[in-house]
Write a protein that holds these residues in place. Structure first.
Motif, short mmCIF file in Angstrom:
data_model
loop_
_atom_site.label_atom_id
_atom_site.label_comp_id
_atom_site.label_asym_id
_atom_site.label_seq_id
_atom_site.Cartn_x
_atom_site.Cartn_y
_atom_site.Cartn_z
N UNK B 166 4.28 32.98 31.46
CA UNK B 166 4.09 34.37 31.06
C UNK B 166 2.93 34.44 30.07
N UNK B 167 2.24 35.54 30.05
CA UNK B 167 1.05 35.64 29.20
C UNK B 167 1.39 35.93 27.73
N UNK B 168 2.67 35.92 27.34
CA UNK B 168 3.01 36.12 25.93
C UNK B 168 3.72 34.86 25.44
N UNK B 169 3.65 34.57 24.13
CA UNK B 169 4.22 33.31 23.65
C UNK B 169 5.74 33.33 23.55
N UNK B 170 6.34 34.52 23.41
CA UNK B 170 7.77 34.56 23.12
C UNK B 170 8.52 35.24 24.26
N UNK B 171 9.33 34.45 24.95
CA UNK B 171 10.09 34.99 26.09
C UNK B 171 11.58 34.86 25.77
N UNK B 172 12.26 36.03 25.70
CA UNK B 172 13.67 36.05 25.30
C UNK B 172 14.56 35.91 26.54
N UNK B 173 15.77 35.41 26.29
CA UNK B 173 16.71 35.24 27.41
C UNK B 173 18.12 35.22 26.86
N UNK B 174 19.08 35.42 27.72
CA UNK B 174 20.48 35.26 27.31
C UNK B 174 21.24 34.62 28.45
N UNK B 175 22.36 34.00 28.12
CA UNK B 175 23.21 33.42 29.15
C UNK B 175 24.64 33.38 28.65
N UNK B 195 13.39 47.61 25.11
CA UNK B 195 13.04 48.84 24.39
C UNK B 195 12.52 48.52 22.99
N UNK B 196 12.94 47.36 22.45
CA UNK B 196 12.46 46.95 21.12
C UNK B 196 11.08 46.31 21.20
N UNK B 197 10.51 46.25 22.41
CA UNK B 197 9.15 45.73 22.54
C UNK B 197 9.08 44.25 22.85
N UNK B 198 10.22 43.62 23.12
CA UNK B 198 10.21 42.19 23.45
C UNK B 198 10.16 41.99 24.97
N UNK B 199 9.85 40.74 25.36
CA UNK B 199 9.78 40.43 26.79
C UNK B 199 11.03 39.64 27.19
N UNK B 238 7.46 46.91 32.19
CA UNK B 238 8.60 47.37 31.39
C UNK B 238 9.04 46.38 30.30
N UNK B 239 8.51 45.16 30.32
CA UNK B 239 8.93 44.18 29.32
C UNK B 239 10.21 43.45 29.70
N UNK B 240 10.89 43.91 30.74
CA UNK B 240 12.13 43.25 31.13
C UNK B 240 12.43 43.47 32.59
N UNK B 241 13.30 42.62 33.15
CA UNK B 241 13.78 42.84 34.50
C UNK B 241 15.21 42.35 34.56
N UNK B 242 15.90 42.69 35.65
CA UNK B 242 17.29 42.27 35.86
C UNK B 242 17.39 41.92 37.33
N UNK B 243 17.03 40.67 37.69
CA UNK B 243 16.90 40.32 39.10
C UNK B 243 17.77 39.12 39.45
N UNK B 244 17.87 38.89 40.76
CA UNK B 244 18.61 37.72 41.25
C UNK B 244 17.69 36.51 41.19
N UNK B 398 17.72 52.88 25.14
CA UNK B 398 18.14 51.80 26.04
C UNK B 398 18.39 52.35 27.44
N UNK B 399 19.06 53.51 27.52
CA UNK B 399 19.31 54.13 28.84
C UNK B 399 18.00 54.45 29.52
N UNK B 400 17.09 55.01 28.75
CA UNK B 400 15.78 55.35 29.31
C UNK B 400 15.10 54.10 29.86
N UNK B 401 15.11 53.03 29.07
CA UNK B 401 14.48 51.78 29.51
C UNK B 401 15.19 51.22 30.75
N UNK B 402 16.54 51.34 30.76
CA UNK B 402 17.31 50.86 31.91
C UNK B 402 16.84 51.57 33.19
N UNK B 403 16.74 52.91 33.12
CA UNK B 403 16.30 53.66 34.31
C UNK B 403 14.89 53.25 34.73
N UNK B 404 14.03 53.04 33.74
CA UNK B 404 12.64 52.69 34.05
C UNK B 404 12.58 51.33 34.75
N UNK B 405 13.39 50.37 34.26
CA UNK B 405 13.41 49.05 34.90
C UNK B 405 13.94 49.19 36.34
#
Lengths: 503, 503
Positions: B166-175, B195-199, B238-244, B398-405
């Motif tokens: 990714x072209x940014x140094x900080x990539x967030x994730x959760x599991x 929505x907080x501006x993170x990737x 969008x800064x985020x995705x929710x994919x398989x 967050x809802x707005x960002x969810x719809x946009x994603x």
């Protein structure tokens, strides 16, 4: 939108052989597939007329079968005694409780006797899939079983099947831990021991991954698939038999476990001891001689391994009340000349007939083993057994007894080698330094043994013999040119099978 | 007498799905069957146009296929990119050299880095059969992997597939290590963090044995099967995705190993760590929050286990250069009300929409996790992350960002519950004392989840709530009456799923 599908299905038979595992093939749109999901190990219960088996699910995504039909693998048809058109019901399977003991063993907990009894019972009843058996075999592998666990496992396996009993107190037996091509002493030892007046109801196995099992070799000379009653009649009349053990369900769980062990190419001491001794105990044997060939390309590679195995055999034998003797033998090269059912049978007959060209190494081994049995039964003094056995062999009494046993089992016939031959030649001259038993066995298999009983190898290059360039090291026998080519193709991909010393 | 049969065979397609294992069905009279023999694990190489796969042999003993034909399982067709009628050649397979490392591990030898690299490479290339993978998984199970072996395994799995950058140094994730029905925080956490501006390019899995994977839940609202390029475009915008994750081959070997682990129902710490962190590292993540729910019927049963897992996560994270935070959460009961894709999605939307009836437990968890991510990225001070996340959620951003994603992934739709319902009633009154997550999940699966996305359970009886006799404990949702019956039949065979305290 899904449609209503019943879980009563009509059986179709498509002749699909999935080896020892029950597989059920069901349409992806059936109720069971939808609700069970489809994983690497979805298991369902298949029920017919009050019997049931557990089968692993495979899914049909085509119109190969109609709605409300299911296909069972051939093994499934056999176990369920089902016929095409039978109506089965397919139901949910509860988790196998005993498998939690296998999981606990993964975490280092030892098996107790009850755990191994329950595991072996569940495997016997077909509740474990191949991968669950693989996990069980793995936790029992290496030196992961302590002596008490091996004893529990042996007892559990004994009680998993039929147990034979005999009207005499002393029942002799022998077993070779295997791995050495041509080491076919059984059909020589049994007639010597029986001719000496002892009782030796010998059951043998067929090849699993080798080019010939003892039962395969004997079958080229006489029928080996006898019922329990027939075996008892032969032994009553002649004092000995040479039959296939698989027909009489002695420690039947052993076959299932061995199939997976062989697939993983692991031989763990604990499993092997339990496997051998459970079969012997179930056969009613009271005295057993164990032959352990040691060689770099035999099953047991070092004398240290053989000593450890000997310890286990003796200790477990003691625990289950069986008298045991162990003979550690040379496993550096094939015994005799033939590798493959009929070719090995010809060696056996040459020894029994006292033919001038009979392979001396095979004769010596058989005499040693038979001698130990005679000593163990008090038929010869300590150290005098081999001479007694030799005298029975050379007098012709062993051959006579051999023919009588064959006659009682259904008749004798001469073993026939396969018609096509291909000589593998020495590429230069030199003394034979070593031979790779495993690769030699592989070539014999690729040539068609044991499925073609006449196929295999005649081996001409024992260690220490001087070979001239162009002399045959061994001869491949086969029914078809295709199989010879397949064997030669394998030889091209591997190093020399026979190593000659540098000049 | 055998006939000559070529090892060039014409492919037939019968629509046989054997899950992840390649199976080849060949006639028992073909050359290969004759010369390879047929064991529980006969493996052959199937070659087409320069590609080849290894397949396990099953044998056809009927006229289902003609001479010189062979059938491949669907997985085999996919992997070989073959079509019906293609001419394949079938050849002998050399033994898998890396498996000798698995055998050595059975004897207690530790894996070194090269051994695990070679094993993982061979599994990735399909050289291991299911039972060989079962043996590998077993030797890695329990506490049989030391920390260095887990690190080697993680590295080997990372290099087995695609790696995203990714072209940014900080990539967030959760599991979340899983095992808790309804714990669907991802579709809430991702939009808050983005929505907080993170990737946060989040990839999720589908259900294997559970009633819903995160990807299944999200798919009831927006497409999740995106190409790598589409994912990158969504994240860029969008800064985020929710994919398989399965579509993009991150640590592909993991799916193969997990399938066998699930089949054996074993969860070993070492494998789980390697599986999770290899997927995260391959996805390019630099900061990851791990959610470990602890409960008697969750995947992790005790806090001690959770602490050990935390240690491993932190130590392996350090070794592969990934920042990690661990949150140990309550796993004693389901989170939210829905269990099953659409029913869980409805919970998620209620939280995002700040609906008055939104499940508070799900909201609190999502806020906690998102808060830790904000803190880890310096977007909130230590201890202030949850408040910041809550403010983003309650502001509607967050809802707005969810719809946009969702829009960027292909559009949003409302999740729909299945039409048929069945209430399971309290048989007496009392306080809810405990609930069995595993059995609840099983009922939801038998009702059709996740194959029917609207099927599952709506749960009404959280621990501590007073229930009157006859009040519904939970409601089963299904597309068909047959599935409801199948679920009820299972419930009749098991103990109470919801336990009420004695009056």
């Amino acid at each position: 939108m899904s449609k209503e599908v019943s879980n009563i299905l009509r059986l179709r038979k498509l002749g699909i052989d999935t080896h020892t595992e029950n597989i059920i093939f069901m349409r992806s749109d059936c109720l069971v597939c939808r609700s069970e999901g489809f994983t690497a190990n979805t298991r369902v219960s298949v029920n017919l007329n009050g019997s049931s088996i557990i089968a692993t699910l495979n899914v049909i995504t085509s119109e190969l079968i109609a709605e409300n039909e299911a296909v069972l693998s051939e093994e499934g048809f056999r176990k369920l005694q089902a016929r095409e058109g039978d109506l089965i019901t397919v139901t949910h399977v509860q988790p196998i409780l005993s498998f939690s003991e296998v999981r606990a063993k993964m975490f280092g907990k030892k098996f107790n006797e009850s755990a191994l009894q329950r595991i072996i019972t569940d495997i016997t009843h077909g509740l474990y899939s191949k991968i669950e058996i693989a996990a069980f075999v793995t936790v029992c592998s290496g030196d992961n079983l302590a002596l008490d666990e091996v004893i529990y496992l042996t007892r559990a396996m004994i009680s998993s099947g039929t147990t034979l009993s005999w009207p005499v107190p002393r029942i002799m037996d022998k077993h070779c831990v295997g791995g050495l091509p041509g080491n076919r002493t059984t059909p020589i030892v049994v007639p010597i021991v029986a001719a000496a007046g002892l009782v030796i109801p010998k059951t043998s196995s067929r090849a699993i991954t080798s080019p010939a099992g003892t039962a395969d070799v004997i079958e080229t000379m006489t029928p080996v698939t006898l019922t329990l009653e027939q075996i008892q009649a032969v032994v009553r009349q002649e004092g000995g038999c040479m039959v296939w053990g698989g027909a009489v369900k002695l420690s039947p769980v052993d076959d299932v476990i061995i199939a997976v062990e062989k697939a993983l190419d692991i031989d763990s001491a604990g499993q092997m001891i339990a496997s051998v001794l459970s079969k012997k105990a179930a056969a009613g044997s009271t005295h057993t001689i164990i032959d352990i060939p040691v060689g770099l390309t035999a099953k047991i590679r070092t004398r240290e391994e053989a000593f450890l195995l000997e310890y286990y055999f003796r200790a477990v034998g003691l625990a289950i009340g069986m008298e045991l003797d162990v003979l550690i033998t040379d496993g550096s090269q094939p015994v005799g000349r033939g590798i493959g059912p009929a070719l090995e049978a010809q060696d056996v007959l040459a020894v029994l007939r006292n033919a001038p060209n009979a392979p001396q190494d095979l004769k010596t081994r058989a005499i040693q083993l038979a001698g130990l049995i005679l000593e163990g039964a008090g038929k010869a003094d300590k150290g005098k057994g081999a001479a007694a056995a030799l005298s029975i062999l050379e007098s012709g009494k062993a051959l006579d007894k051999f023919y009588r046993i064959c006659q009682a089992q259904g008749g004798f016939r001469e073993p026939q080698a396969a018609p096509l031959r291909h000589d593998v030649l020495a590429e230069r001259s030199g003394l034979v330094k070593s031979v790779d038993n495993r690769k030699l066995a592989k070539v014999a298999k690729l040539a068609g043994a044991p499925k073609s009983p006449g196929a295999g190898i005649l081996y001409h290059a024992p260690i220490g013999k001087h070979m001239e360039k162009g002399q045959p090291l061994f001869t491949i026998f086969s029914e078809t040119q295709g199989e010879i080519n397949y064997a030669l193709a394998y030889m091209h991909t591997t190093d020399h099978i026979v190593e000659l010393a540098s000049p």
